[in-house]
Scaffold this motif. Structure first.
Motif, short mmCIF file in Angstrom:
data_model
loop_
_atom_site.label_atom_id
_atom_site.label_comp_id
_atom_site.label_asym_id
_atom_site.label_seq_id
_atom_site.Cartn_x
_atom_site.Cartn_y
_atom_site.Cartn_z
N PHE A 298 0.80 -1.21 0.00
CA PHE A 298 0.00 0.00 0.00
C PHE A 298 0.84 1.27 0.00
O PHE A 298 0.38 2.32 -0.44
N MET A 299 2.10 1.18 0.50
CA MET A 299 2.93 2.38 0.62
C MET A 299 4.19 2.29 -0.23
O MET A 299 4.44 3.16 -1.07
N ASP A 300 4.99 1.25 -0.03
CA ASP A 300 6.23 1.13 -0.79
C ASP A 300 5.95 0.95 -2.28
O ASP A 300 6.54 1.64 -3.12
N ILE A 301 5.04 0.03 -2.62
CA ILE A 301 4.70 -0.17 -4.03
C ILE A 301 4.03 1.08 -4.60
O ILE A 301 4.25 1.45 -5.75
N ARG A 302 3.22 1.74 -3.79
CA ARG A 302 2.59 2.98 -4.23
C ARG A 302 3.65 4.01 -4.61
O ARG A 302 3.53 4.71 -5.62
N ALA A 303 4.71 4.10 -3.80
CA ALA A 303 5.79 5.04 -4.10
C ALA A 303 6.45 4.70 -5.43
O ALA A 303 6.78 5.58 -6.23
N ARG A 304 6.65 3.41 -5.67
CA ARG A 304 7.27 2.99 -6.94
C ARG A 304 6.38 3.37 -8.12
O ARG A 304 6.86 3.81 -9.17
N PHE A 305 5.07 3.17 -7.96
CA PHE A 305 4.13 3.49 -9.03
C PHE A 305 4.14 5.00 -9.31
O PHE A 305 4.19 5.42 -10.48
N ARG A 334 7.63 10.16 0.10
CA ARG A 334 6.97 11.04 1.08
C ARG A 334 5.45 11.01 0.91
O ARG A 334 4.69 10.97 1.89
N GLU A 335 5.01 11.07 -0.33
CA GLU A 335 3.57 11.05 -0.59
C GLU A 335 2.95 9.70 -0.22
O GLU A 335 1.90 9.64 0.42
N ALA A 336 3.60 8.62 -0.62
CA ALA A 336 3.04 7.30 -0.38
C ALA A 336 2.99 6.95 1.10
O ALA A 336 2.06 6.30 1.57
N PHE A 337 4.01 7.39 1.85
CA PHE A 337 4.06 7.12 3.29
C PHE A 337 3.43 8.25 4.11
O PHE A 337 3.50 8.26 5.33
N GLN A 338 2.84 9.23 3.42
CA GLN A 338 2.17 10.37 4.06
C GLN A 338 3.08 11.06 5.08
O GLN A 338 2.65 11.41 6.18
N ASP A 339 4.33 11.21 4.71
CA ASP A 339 5.33 11.90 5.54
C ASP A 339 5.47 11.30 6.94
O ASP A 339 5.80 12.00 7.90
N ALA A 340 5.24 9.99 7.03
CA ALA A 340 5.31 9.32 8.34
C ALA A 340 6.73 8.94 8.73
O ALA A 340 6.96 8.48 9.85
N LEU A 341 7.70 9.12 7.82
CA LEU A 341 9.07 8.69 8.09
C LEU A 341 9.98 9.89 8.31
O LEU A 341 9.71 10.99 7.84
N SER A 342 11.07 9.64 9.02
CA SER A 342 12.05 10.70 9.27
C SER A 342 13.13 10.75 8.21
O SER A 342 13.82 11.76 8.05
N GLU A 343 13.30 9.66 7.47
CA GLU A 343 14.38 9.54 6.48
C GLU A 343 13.90 8.61 5.38
O GLU A 343 13.27 7.59 5.64
N TYR A 344 14.24 8.98 4.13
CA TYR A 344 13.77 8.20 2.98
C TYR A 344 14.97 7.60 2.23
O TYR A 344 16.12 7.71 2.68
N HIS A 345 14.69 6.96 1.11
CA HIS A 345 15.74 6.27 0.36
C HIS A 345 15.73 6.79 -1.08
O HIS A 345 15.18 6.16 -1.97
N PRO A 346 16.32 7.98 -1.31
CA PRO A 346 16.26 8.59 -2.64
C PRO A 346 16.96 7.78 -3.72
O PRO A 346 16.64 7.93 -4.90
N GLN A 347 17.90 6.91 -3.35
CA GLN A 347 18.59 6.08 -4.35
C GLN A 347 17.82 4.80 -4.69
O GLN A 347 18.31 3.95 -5.44
N PHE A 348 16.62 4.67 -4.16
CA PHE A 348 15.84 3.45 -4.36
C PHE A 348 15.66 3.14 -5.85
O PHE A 348 15.64 1.98 -6.26
#
Length: 444
Positions: A298-305, A334-348
């Motif tokens: 619901f979140m990680d795959i959403r970010a990929r999409f 950020r959008e997929a996780f609704q800004d719930a995280l403190s750090e993301y993975h821009p190189q994903f």
């Protein structure tokens, strides 16, 4: 002409990606020992129970991909450029035209599914916030999202044989035919799961039609999640097995229903693990692992999409720099996780094989579809008991002969373009979160 050019177009750039990934080594320190590990081994370490290890590995992991970002940027840009040139030749303006056609899926169905998920995002943000509390931190980092809870206990581990036995036992409760097939796959050594250097991240199953066999590739480390991954890949193999005797033209099924078979098998194992927990603490740990699948889809795959949709639109205007790719990726997360995280993975975008698949663009939303579709099927199976086995196999056998909407109408009596089915499937995942929150109330 496209097929001929594909060798040095799609396929050439996809193969190039594999070549570059094989050269990646990540410096890590585990149990006081410093060593270089492959990308696949480093990815597993990002789920290490010790947060200090995860923090250090995440930094080194991101740096390793960033150092080769120009190579990955060139690769992704040219692969996408070839794909867009094909689309222009076919007069396709919508970048979703091909993936929807490949998945035999109506765009309205896809939009309905995402809309229902977005309605329930707050529940899953609550889960992430509670997990952060249990870790003793304000917000989770990206590397914490799928890290296991330990609750001051030793994380559960399965030897390879124990994992195999657990899968066979749980498969047999639902489908003796599935268990018999899995047993054959283990005995014939169709599975390459050794935890060793130079293996790329992830797992996959491939079919060998002429031999009527399958092969599975993954890195097994004994955690409950990798037991579920092994079951996931066996689900793919079982799907190939039951459809093999259909007319040849009806054996080519779409990815979204392929992921239904695999996530159905995975759900059997995850659900059984929770139900068989010996203590409250063990149940919390295993339930968290199970809910992690909902977070992934619901979140990680959403970010990929979101990333891939926006990247292809940007690529129409020209080459997209590595820095811009990092920004697109982080914005999508950020959008997929609704800004719930403190750090993301821009190189994903560089570390995820799925963006570089030659044959299938948008190798993301079919996972979410398969997960929710399989949830509905799984709970229908629980209600009907052992007699559902043949109905499930009949559904799988039709996956190569129908559109997704036709398949759902025939075997489940549902209209996928309406939100009702998706709402019902989401209720199951929401229920897992509510149980988790109740069980952990006295721990925070």
């Amino acid at each position: 002409m496209i097929n001929a050019l594909n060798v040095d177009g799609y396929r050439g750039w996809s193969d190039h990606y594999d070549t570059v990934v094989a050269t990646i080594r990540v410096p890590v320190v585990v149990d006081g020992e410093e060593k270089l590990v492959s990308a696949g081994q480093a990815l597993n370490l990002l789920s290490h129970p010790d947060r200090a290890v995860r923090v250090a590995v995440f930094e080194a992991y991101g740096k390793a991909w960033q150092e080769k970002s120009q190579l990955f940027s060139d690769t992704l840009n040219h692969l996408a450029g070839f794909r867009l040139a094909v689309y222009r030749t076919r007069n396709w303006d919508n970048v979703l035209a091909e993936p929807l056609a490949i998945n035999r899926l109506d765009e309205k169905t896809l939009a309905t599914m995402w809309n229902v998920i977005e309605k329930h995002k707050a529940t899953f943000v609550s889960f992430l916030n509670r997990k952060a509390q249990l870790f003793g931190i304000d917000k989770l980092s990206f590397h914490d999202v799928f890290a296991p809870l330990t609750l001051d206990s030793e994380p559960k581990k399965y030897t390879y044989q124990e994992g195999a036995d657990f899968i066979l036992t749980q498969f047999a409760k639902f489908s003796p035919k599935m268990a018999s097939f899995a047993k054959h796959a283990f005995e014939q050594q169709w599975i390459e799961a050794e935890d060793r250097d130079n293996k790329r991240p992830g797992g996959f199953c491939t079919d060998i039609p002429l031999e009527k066999e399958s092969r599975i590739f993954m890195t097994y480390d004994g955690a409950p999640g990798t037991v579920a991954t092994l079951a996931h890949e066996l689900g793919h193999a079982f799907h190939s097995h039951v459809i093999r005797d259909e007319p040849f033209e009806n054996t080519n099924y779409a990815m979204n229903v392929a992921e239904t078979a695999s996530t159905f098998a995975e759900m059997i194992i995850a659900d059984a693990s929770v139900k068989e927990a010996a203590t409250k603490e063990e149940k919390i740990i295993l339930l968290e692992d199970k809910i992690g699948r909902s977070i992934a889809f619901f979140m990680d795959i959403r970010a990929r999409f979101l990333f891939e949709t926006r990247f292809y639109e940007a690529r129409k205007e020209g080459l997209v720099s590595a820095d811009r790719l990092n920004t697109l990726m982080e914005d999508a997360q950020r959008e997929a996780f609704q800004d719930a995280l403190s750090e993301y993975h821009p190189q994903f975008w560089s570390s995820k094989l799925h963006f570089y698949i030659a044959d299938v663009p948008f190798y993301n939303f079919p996972y979410t579809f398969g997960y929710l579709f399989s949830l509905g099927i799984y709970h229908q199976a629980l209600a009907e008991g052992s007699g559902y086995e043949d109905k499930y196999i009949a559904l799988l056998q039709d996956t190569g002969a129908m559109t997704t909407e036709q398949l759902a109408q025939k075997h489940l009596g549902i209209d996928l373009t309406k939100p009702d089915f998706w709402e019902g499937a989401l209720e199951i995942a929401v229920g897992d979160v509510e149980e988790f929150l109740n069980l952990t109330n006295d721990l925070v």
